[in-house]
Design an enzyme around this catalytic site. Sequence first.
Site, PDB file in Angstrom:
ATOM      1  N   ASP A 119      57.161  -4.957  51.582  1.00 29.55           N
ATOM      2  CA  ASP A 119      55.812  -5.032  50.718  1.00 29.55           C
ATOM      3  C   ASP A 119      55.210  -6.172  51.514  1.00 29.55           C
ATOM      4  O   ASP A 119      55.719  -6.856  52.080  1.00 29.55           O
ATOM      5  CB  ASP A 119      56.269  -5.462  49.200  1.00 29.55           C
ATOM      6  CG  ASP A 119      56.898  -4.249  48.495  1.00 29.55           C
ATOM      7  OD1 ASP A 119      56.806  -3.187  48.695  1.00 29.55           O
ATOM      8  OD2 ASP A 119      57.432  -4.709  47.199  1.00 29.55           O
TER       9      ASP A 119
HETATM   10  N1  URA Z   1      61.868  -4.270  47.413  1.00 26.06           N
HETATM   11  C1  URA Z   1      60.903  -4.662  47.097  1.00 26.06           C
HETATM   12  O1  URA Z   1      60.541  -4.705  45.715  1.00 26.06           O
HETATM   13  N2  URA Z   1      60.007  -5.043  47.936  1.00 26.06           N
HETATM   14  C2  URA Z   1      60.508  -5.198  49.098  1.00 26.06           C
HETATM   15  O2  URA Z   1      59.471  -5.704  50.015  1.00 26.06           O
HETATM   16  C3  URA Z   1      61.697  -4.649  49.543  1.00 26.06           C
HETATM   17  C4  URA Z   1      62.530  -4.348  48.575  1.00 26.06           C
END
Ligand code: URA
Length: 229
Positions: free
Chosen positions: A102
């Site tokens: 993310d």
């Molecule tokens: N899980 C999440 O919620 N975000 C990420 O970036 C990776 C795993």
Amino acid sequence: MRIDKFLADNSIGTRKEIKAIVKAGRITVNGERAGDPGMHIDPEKDIISLDGSVIEYERFHYYMLNKPAGTVSSTREGASVTVVELLAAENVKNLSPVGRLDKDTEGLLILTDDGALLHDLISPSKHVGKEYLVHTEKPLSDSDIRTLEGGVDIGDDKPTLPAHAVTREDGLHLTIYEGRFHQVKRMLEAVGNKVLYLKRLRMGDLTLDPSLAPGEYRRLTPEELSLLR
Ligand code: URA
């Protein structure tokens, strides 16, 4: 293969720079000076040198990036910088991140132009373990840890696969074996908590180099690469 392509594949420079390097007589093929950027060579057999140093042919490129928060793993989102743009100086075409993090997540991201390895690592059937450091809004109870480990309903068709969760001094270390959208955040939400900070520390047996500051990257060593294969 054309020698200019060989040199570009090995990150010697841009096409323009490579042309100038060849024209300047700095490249030799089996000891003979190469003057034509369009010259054909066999990368498996010919010995290509730049200023007298042999260039080992690398068909594919593999990097470890400590992704900084605020960058996106996919294509450009408004003004956000993409992780591929962070490696622009490498001049490697078709570089892709192995899986996505993310925008607000930091940590280990592998980037490669090796489509087969990329496919293998993100294939859901391979269940490659991904370890995250998680800071949560509230402390986790033993029962929360058991729930996270056992598989939790995050609103998809199926609950999450069994995970590994342990609280350490620096926060929760959660290892998951899938890569569902916002998975860690949704898992913590499912136990009534909230992720405040998320960093990926490990993918399979490959651990993020702690000397890489956010935004820094380096090539994988042959040993690290073998850990992924
Ligand atoms: N899980 C999440 O919620 N975000 C990420 O970036 C990776 C795993």
